[in-house]
Design an enzyme around this catalytic site. Structure first.
Site, PDB file in Angstrom:
ATOM      1  N   ARG A  25       0.835  -1.221   0.000  1.00  0.00           N
ATOM      2  CA  ARG A  25       0.000   0.000   0.000  1.00  0.00           C
ATOM      3  C   ARG A  25       0.866   1.267   0.000  1.00  0.00           C
ATOM      4  O   ARG A  25       0.471   2.285   0.573  1.00  0.00           O
ATOM      5  CB  ARG A  25      -0.961   0.035   1.188  1.00  0.00           C
ATOM      6  CG  ARG A  25      -1.930  -1.124   1.199  1.00  0.00           C
ATOM      7  CD  ARG A  25      -3.197  -0.733   1.954  1.00  0.00           C
ATOM      8  NE  ARG A  25      -3.858  -1.894   2.475  1.00  0.00           N
ATOM      9  CZ  ARG A  25      -4.248  -2.046   3.748  1.00  0.00           C
ATOM     10  NH1 ARG A  25      -4.076  -1.083   4.617  1.00  0.00           N
ATOM     11  NH2 ARG A  25      -4.848  -3.146   4.121  1.00  0.00           N
ATOM     12  N   ARG A  38      -6.599  11.542  -6.486  1.00  0.00           N
ATOM     13  CA  ARG A  38      -7.855  10.820  -6.246  1.00  0.00           C
ATOM     14  C   ARG A  38      -9.071  11.709  -6.499  1.00  0.00           C
ATOM     15  O   ARG A  38     -10.094  11.268  -7.010  1.00  0.00           O
ATOM     16  CB  ARG A  38      -7.850  10.311  -4.796  1.00  0.00           C
ATOM     17  CG  ARG A  38      -9.136   9.769  -4.240  1.00  0.00           C
ATOM     18  CD  ARG A  38      -9.264   8.297  -4.559  1.00  0.00           C
ATOM     19  NE  ARG A  38     -10.198   7.612  -3.688  1.00  0.00           N
ATOM     20  CZ  ARG A  38     -11.523   7.674  -3.799  1.00  0.00           C
ATOM     21  NH1 ARG A  38     -12.073   8.413  -4.733  1.00  0.00           N
ATOM     22  NH2 ARG A  38     -12.291   7.004  -2.971  1.00  0.00           N
ATOM     23  N   ASP A  75      -6.394  -2.729  -7.900  1.00  0.00           N
ATOM     24  CA  ASP A  75      -6.962  -3.400  -6.727  1.00  0.00           C
ATOM     25  C   ASP A  75      -7.172  -4.869  -7.039  1.00  0.00           C
ATOM     26  O   ASP A  75      -7.445  -5.230  -8.190  1.00  0.00           O
ATOM     27  CB  ASP A  75      -8.288  -2.760  -6.306  1.00  0.00           C
ATOM     28  CG  ASP A  75      -8.634  -3.176  -4.881  1.00  0.00           C
ATOM     29  OD1 ASP A  75      -8.105  -2.570  -3.937  1.00  0.00           O
ATOM     30  OD2 ASP A  75      -9.381  -4.154  -4.718  1.00  0.00           O
ATOM     31  N   TYR A 146     -14.147 -12.531  -0.765  1.00  0.00           N
ATOM     32  CA  TYR A 146     -14.919 -11.318  -1.084  1.00  0.00           C
ATOM     33  C   TYR A 146     -16.213 -11.680  -1.800  1.00  0.00           C
ATOM     34  O   TYR A 146     -17.273 -11.101  -1.537  1.00  0.00           O
ATOM     35  CB  TYR A 146     -14.095 -10.347  -1.939  1.00  0.00           C
ATOM     36  CG  TYR A 146     -13.168  -9.499  -1.092  1.00  0.00           C
ATOM     37  CD1 TYR A 146     -13.666  -8.402  -0.370  1.00  0.00           C
ATOM     38  CD2 TYR A 146     -11.813  -9.805  -0.970  1.00  0.00           C
ATOM     39  CE1 TYR A 146     -12.834  -7.640   0.426  1.00  0.00           C
ATOM     40  CE2 TYR A 146     -10.978  -9.044  -0.168  1.00  0.00           C
ATOM     41  CZ  TYR A 146     -11.491  -7.963   0.526  1.00  0.00           C
ATOM     42  OH  TYR A 146     -10.676  -7.202   1.335  1.00  0.00           O
TER      43      TYR A 146
HETATM   44  O1  CP3 Z   1      -0.026  -1.459  -2.612  1.00  0.00           O
HETATM   45  C1  CP3 Z   1      -0.265  -0.488  -3.357  1.00  0.00           C
HETATM   46  O2  CP3 Z   1       0.015   0.678  -3.061  1.00  0.00           O
HETATM   47  C2  CP3 Z   1      -0.876  -0.755  -4.716  1.00  0.00           C
HETATM   48  C3  CP3 Z   1      -2.281  -0.662  -4.843  1.00  0.00           C
HETATM   49  C4  CP3 Z   1      -3.191  -1.619  -4.091  1.00  0.00           C
HETATM   50  C5  CP3 Z   1      -4.474  -1.228  -3.631  1.00  0.00           C
HETATM   51  N1  CP3 Z   1      -5.101  -2.329  -3.128  1.00  0.00           N
HETATM   52  C6  CP3 Z   1      -5.007   0.147  -3.706  1.00  0.00           C
HETATM   53  C7  CP3 Z   1      -6.185   0.510  -2.930  1.00  0.00           C
HETATM   54  C8  CP3 Z   1      -3.036  -2.979  -3.807  1.00  0.00           C
HETATM   55  C9  CP3 Z   1      -1.826  -3.873  -4.032  1.00  0.00           C
HETATM   56  C10 CP3 Z   1      -4.264  -3.421  -3.208  1.00  0.00           C
HETATM   57  C11 CP3 Z   1      -4.504  -4.828  -2.800  1.00  0.00           C
HETATM   58  C12 CP3 Z   1      -5.698  -5.140  -2.017  1.00  0.00           C
HETATM   59  N2  CP3 Z   1      -6.963  -4.639  -2.145  1.00  0.00           N
HETATM   60  C13 CP3 Z   1      -5.729  -6.148  -1.020  1.00  0.00           C
HETATM   61  C14 CP3 Z   1      -4.556  -7.015  -0.613  1.00  0.00           C
HETATM   62  C15 CP3 Z   1      -3.661  -6.336   0.347  1.00  0.00           C
HETATM   63  C16 CP3 Z   1      -4.230  -6.154   1.737  1.00  0.00           C
HETATM   64  O3  CP3 Z   1      -4.385  -4.995   2.111  1.00  0.00           O
HETATM   65  O4  CP3 Z   1      -4.488  -7.150   2.414  1.00  0.00           O
HETATM   66  C17 CP3 Z   1      -7.026  -6.199  -0.500  1.00  0.00           C
HETATM   67  C18 CP3 Z   1      -7.527  -7.097   0.603  1.00  0.00           C
HETATM   68  C19 CP3 Z   1      -7.809  -5.244  -1.226  1.00  0.00           C
HETATM   69  C20 CP3 Z   1      -9.248  -4.948  -1.066  1.00  0.00           C
HETATM   70  C21 CP3 Z   1      -9.417  -3.525  -0.690  1.00  0.00           C
HETATM   71  N3  CP3 Z   1      -9.427  -2.477  -1.596  1.00  0.00           N
HETATM   72  C22 CP3 Z   1      -9.523  -2.968   0.604  1.00  0.00           C
HETATM   73  C23 CP3 Z   1      -9.571  -3.756   1.900  1.00  0.00           C
HETATM   74  C24 CP3 Z   1      -9.604  -1.565   0.454  1.00  0.00           C
HETATM   75  C25 CP3 Z   1      -9.704  -0.505   1.527  1.00  0.00           C
HETATM   76  C26 CP3 Z   1     -11.116  -0.232   1.874  1.00  0.00           C
HETATM   77  C27 CP3 Z   1     -11.249   0.980   2.770  1.00  0.00           C
HETATM   78  O5  CP3 Z   1     -11.966   1.914   2.354  1.00  0.00           O
HETATM   79  O6  CP3 Z   1     -10.617   1.005   3.832  1.00  0.00           O
HETATM   80  C28 CP3 Z   1      -9.539  -1.292  -0.923  1.00  0.00           C
HETATM   81  C29 CP3 Z   1      -9.538   0.035  -1.540  1.00  0.00           C
HETATM   82  C30 CP3 Z   1      -8.192   0.511  -1.963  1.00  0.00           C
HETATM   83  N4  CP3 Z   1      -7.294  -0.241  -2.659  1.00  0.00           N
HETATM   84  C31 CP3 Z   1      -7.651   1.822  -1.769  1.00  0.00           C
HETATM   85  C32 CP3 Z   1      -6.400   1.815  -2.379  1.00  0.00           C
HETATM   86  C33 CP3 Z   1      -5.446   2.979  -2.495  1.00  0.00           C
HETATM   87  C34 CP3 Z   1      -8.327   2.993  -1.087  1.00  0.00           C
HETATM   88  C35 CP3 Z   1      -9.380   3.523  -2.001  1.00  0.00           C
HETATM   89  C36 CP3 Z   1      -9.665   4.974  -1.853  1.00  0.00           C
HETATM   90  O7  CP3 Z   1      -8.833   5.823  -2.242  1.00  0.00           O
HETATM   91  O8  CP3 Z   1     -10.773   5.266  -1.385  1.00  0.00           O
END
Ligand code: CP3
Length: 340
Positions: A25, A38, A75, A146
């Site tokens: 992340r 964003r 994602d 999911y």
């Molecule tokens: O690592 C990086 O910086 C690259 C981008 C990346 C994102 N998600 C961006 C993201 C990667 C590699 C992921 C993987 C991901 N997504 C995982 C595996 C890693 C982990 O954290 O266990 C999982 C489980 C997800 C599913 C997911 N997508 C979650 C749990 C969330 C957060 C939800 C929340 O609102 O708290 C997301 C959204 C997400 N993915 C964001 C980002 C930058 C935030 C979205 C936003 O800007 O609102």
């Protein structure tokens, strides 16, 4: 070949002058520059599909943190849309996937529907030749979780009961997802990804025997298929790592990305594998001096001078401070490995 190939050398077990560092992340909400980009997109999914913006976000950690690898901005849930599921990101709630639970409601995975992701890989490679680029996917099990939970994940009560009571359907779903993830990663590799990481974020909630029976066969199959087709290092991140370490060590994954339940000073001697991890991300809420001390403490316990990639045991949280993340990266970059 990128100018800085430290991570590739470390993964191959070749000599390195310091441990490579990148952070899960790293391209996310804790960065003011991410927030700014964003705001230009309607919502998170549109941001993932906007190649120009996604490339800009992917590059931020190179400019701002000087990490040794860039993970593409996307994602894990993206390919599920190409299977016919609906993916919804609601601000502050966590993602949800809408699916009926019937396999007949899924379409065969068409990797070409995710062309924008491969284009992001291509463009991040083209925009810089400084560091390697990491492609990624969710693991079949984490994607299945999911799909089956349908609401932001708290525990895996629906996934586990589905797995135990509808084993035939569960296995069919895992087969569909294994094939989809293989194709999805193949296209990222062909677009130029130098490494790929598979995220198994939700294994934290399952026991060892369930992991062995319901998860491991698909992870092994996925790793076999990637390694048979491509000469690219594969990193496998799995939470609850200490429960399954010996099982995962037998797969063809090149790099085991582990959480802080693992004692690296012991397990890196026991298993002849490259490790990635595993600093507790909570440390980033501590004072900068504490961050420095605890990070150095971890680095000093690493029992080898290659075959290790620094990372956290899980990702950076949105409310962590950028300057502290910078302190962390600088500390790892400053830790030089002697010759002997
Ligand atoms: O690592 C990086 O910086 C690259 C981008 C990346 C994102 N998600 C961006 C993201 C990667 C590699 C992921 C993987 C991901 N997504 C995982 C595996 C890693 C982990 O954290 O266990 C999982 C489980 C997800 C599913 C997911 N997508 C979650 C749990 C969330 C957060 C939800 C929340 O609102 O708290 C997301 C959204 C997400 N993915 C964001 C980002 C930058 C935030 C979205 C936003 O800007 O609102």
């Amino acid at each position: 070949m990128p100018r800085n190939d430290l991570i590739l050398r470390s993964v191959r077990g070749e000599p390195i002058e310091r441990f490579p560092v990148w952070i899960m992340r790293q391209a996310g909400r804790y960065m003011p520059q991410y927030q700014e980009i964003r705001r230009k997109a309607k919502d998170f999914l549109s941001l993932c599909k906007n190649v120009d913006l996604a490339v800009r976000i992917s590059l931020l950690p190179l400019d701002l943190l000087k990490v040794d690898a860039l993970i593409i901005f996307s994602d894990i849930l993206i390919p599920l849309e190409a299977l016919g599921a609906k993916v919804v990101f609601t601000e502050g709630e966590g993602p949800r996937v809408l699916w009926s639970g019937n396999l007949s409601d899924l379409k065969p995975y068409d990797p070409h529907q995710n062309g924008f992701v491969y284009e992001i890989v291509r463009r991040v490679k083209k925009a810089q030749d400084e560091v390697p680029v990491i492609g990624f996917a969710g693991s079949p099990f984490t994607l299945a979780s999911y799909m089956i939970e349908g609401s932001p994940i708290k525990d895996l009560r629906k996934t586990k009961t589905f797995m135990w009571e509808r084993e035939y359907d569960f296995r069919r779903l895992m087969e569909v997802l294994t094939e989809a993830v293989f194709l999805y990663l193949s296209h990222q590799i062909e677009a130029g990804a130098d490494l790929v990481q598979v995220f198994d974020s939700w294994t934290l909630f399952i026991g060892r025997s369930d992991y062995e029976e319901f998860v491991l066969p698909y992870v092994s199959d996925l790793m076999d298929r990637i390694k048979r087709s491509y000469d690219v290092p594969v990193i496998y991140f799995f939470r609850g790592s200490s429960s399954f370490l010996d099982l995962v060590a037998d797969t063809k994954a090149d790099v085991l990305s582990v959480d802080w339940s693992v004692d690296l000073s012991v397990e890196m001697i026991r298993f002849d594998k490259v490790f990635q991890g595993n600093l507790d991300p909570t440390l980033l809420y501590a004072r900068e001096e504490t961050i420095r001390l605890k990070t150095l403490e971890l680095l000093r316990t690493i029992p080898r001078k290659t075959g290790y990639v620094f990372n956290l045991g899980h990702g950076i949280a949105p409310d962590m401070e950028f300057n502290k993340v910078k302190t962390l990266v600088d500390t790892v970059r400053g830790f030089k490995l002697g010759r002997s």
